[in-house]
Motif scaffolding. Structure first.
Motif, PDB file in Angstrom:
ATOM      1  N   SER A 265      -6.262   8.516   1.651  1.00  0.00           N
ATOM      2  CA  SER A 265      -6.373   7.161   1.116  1.00  0.00           C
ATOM      3  C   SER A 265      -7.198   6.285   2.039  1.00  0.00           C
ATOM      4  CB  SER A 265      -4.987   6.544   0.901  1.00  0.00           C
ATOM      5  OG  SER A 265      -4.327   6.321   2.126  1.00  0.00           O
TER       6      SER A 265
ATOM      7  N   PRO B  99      -6.251   3.542  -6.930  1.00  0.00           N
ATOM      8  CA  PRO B  99      -4.982   2.880  -7.281  1.00  0.00           C
ATOM      9  C   PRO B  99      -4.575   3.039  -8.738  1.00  0.00           C
ATOM     10  CG  PRO B  99      -6.374   1.440  -5.970  1.00  0.00           C
ATOM     11  CD  PRO B  99      -7.224   2.613  -6.356  1.00  0.00           C
TER      12      PRO B  99
ATOM     13  N   PHE C 119      -8.522   7.348  -2.340  1.00  0.00           N
ATOM     14  CA  PHE C 119      -7.377   6.855  -3.083  1.00  0.00           C
ATOM     15  C   PHE C 119      -7.844   5.974  -4.241  1.00  0.00           C
ATOM     16  CE2 PHE C 119      -3.983   3.699  -3.800  1.00  0.00           C
ATOM     17  CZ  PHE C 119      -2.937   4.557  -4.072  1.00  0.00           C
TER      18      PHE C 119
ATOM     19  N   TRP D  59       0.828  -1.210   0.000  1.00  0.00           N
ATOM     20  CA  TRP D  59       0.000   0.000   0.000  1.00  0.00           C
ATOM     21  C   TRP D  59       0.859   1.255   0.000  1.00  0.00           C
ATOM     22  CZ3 TRP D  59      -1.334   2.749   4.917  1.00  0.00           C
ATOM     23  CH2 TRP D  59      -2.165   3.848   4.694  1.00  0.00           C
TER      24      TRP D  59
ATOM     25  N   SER E 276       2.475   1.894  -3.342  1.00  0.00           N
ATOM     26  CA  SER E 276       1.553   2.449  -4.332  1.00  0.00           C
ATOM     27  C   SER E 276       1.351   3.948  -4.140  1.00  0.00           C
ATOM     28  CB  SER E 276       0.203   1.732  -4.248  1.00  0.00           C
ATOM     29  OG  SER E 276      -0.512   2.118  -3.093  1.00  0.00           O
ATOM     30  N   LEU E 277       1.503   4.397  -2.906  1.00  0.00           N
ATOM     31  CA  LEU E 277       1.371   5.830  -2.603  1.00  0.00           C
ATOM     32  C   LEU E 277       2.665   6.597  -2.834  1.00  0.00           C
ATOM     33  CD1 LEU E 277      -0.645   5.657   0.749  1.00  0.00           C
ATOM     34  CD2 LEU E 277      -1.473   6.586  -1.403  1.00  0.00           C
TER      35      LEU E 277
ATOM     36  N   TYR F 120      -6.354   9.747 -10.157  1.00  0.00           N
ATOM     37  CA  TYR F 120      -5.223   8.834  -9.993  1.00  0.00           C
ATOM     38  C   TYR F 120      -4.642   9.028  -8.599  1.00  0.00           C
ATOM     39  CZ  TYR F 120      -0.778   6.444 -10.781  1.00  0.00           C
ATOM     40  OH  TYR F 120       0.299   5.598 -10.683  1.00  0.00           O
ATOM     41  N   ARG F 121      -4.622   7.936  -7.840  1.00  0.00           N
ATOM     42  CA  ARG F 121      -4.174   8.008  -6.453  1.00  0.00           C
ATOM     43  C   ARG F 121      -4.985   9.060  -5.700  1.00  0.00           C
ATOM     44  NH1 ARG F 121       2.387   6.894  -7.005  1.00  0.00           N
ATOM     45  NH2 ARG F 121       2.128   4.841  -7.964  1.00  0.00           N
ATOM     46  N   THR F 122      -4.351  10.081  -5.142  1.00  0.00           N
ATOM     47  CA  THR F 122      -5.119  11.093  -4.410  1.00  0.00           C
ATOM     48  C   THR F 122      -5.373  12.340  -5.249  1.00  0.00           C
ATOM     49  OG1 THR F 122      -3.089  12.036  -3.459  1.00  0.00           O
ATOM     50  CG2 THR F 122      -4.213  10.315  -2.187  1.00  0.00           C
TER      51      THR F 122
END
Length: 226
Positions: A99, A106, A104, A48, A51-52, A130-132
């Motif tokens: 997230s 992914p 969030f 996790w 990915s961030l 995308y993401r945050t």
């Protein structure tokens, strides 16, 4: 990015609309604990964090074995949790908190979900996540043509990837005439066709670093880590 159908016509969009749609999310309240439904792809906290783009904090989380991925999924994180983990950077804290409350995404998600016909120019609205990060950008049809060209050029040394890319919907006969001949149905159909095309492009390149990075820049979603 602003744009529409044909030429280099400058388009002025209603600022209130742009500001409302592109406004940043509200601050995350202290002690926010809400269930999350976005972690199915992350079996471990380490995955996790990676990915961030926050792998450097794995040791912080490892210092508290009780904060497993399952706990984070079901309970979330709070400001107090981050204090105890000695995570001080405000940007990183915000990413972690967002997230955990379902903010969030992914993988890249993009869609063409709006269009405005200004008479001699049509502007299509693209919403992307995308993401945050979130973005709202505006393109003319000619901008989509340029996007297609850039993505295809980036795949020149990848013949299989190049052949998997979808073709952009072609210009219709009425697009070459005066704007008054464009019906609302035509604009709506073109918007839907562009949305299908964009989603297909994203699906093809979502696991390709160079091409994904290119799309993130185009959609104003590129993330720079200091």
């Amino acid at each position: 990015a602003n744009g529409g159908e044909g030429g280099d016509t400058h388009v002025t969009l209603p600022m209130a609309q742009i500001e409302e749609e592109s406004a940043p999310p509200p601050p995350v309240p202290d002690l926010m604990r809400q269930p999350s439904s976005v972690f199915g792809a992350f079996p471990t906290v380490k995955d996790w964090l990676k990915s961030l783009g926050l792998s450097e904090y794995h040791k912080n989380f490892a210092s508290n074995p009780s904060l497993t991925m399952k706990i984070i999924e079901e309970v979330g994180l709070s400001e107090k949790d981050l204090d105890e983990l000695v995570i001080k950077d405000e940007f990183c804290r915000r990413m972690l908190l967002q997230s955990c409350k379902g903010g969030f995404t992914p993988e890249l998600i993009a869609d063409v979900n709006g269009a405005r016909d200004f008479g001699d120019v049509v502007v299509y609205r693209v919403n992307a996540r995308y993401r945050t990060r979130r973005s709202v950008v505006y393109f003319r049809f000619s901008d989509f043509v340029k996007i297609q060209a850039k993505v295809r050029v980036s795949c020149n040394d990848r013949p299989k990837l190049l052949s998997a890319l979808p073709s952009l919907p072609g210009k219709g006969i009425w697009e070459t005439r005066m704007g008054v001949n464009r019906s609302k149905t035509f604009v709506s159909d073109r918007q839907k066709a562009l949305g299908v095309w964009l989603k297909s492009v994203v699906n093809v390149v979502k696991n390709e670093h160079d091409q994904l990075s290119l799309l993130l820049v185009i959609l104003e979603l590129n993330i720079v880590h200091s």
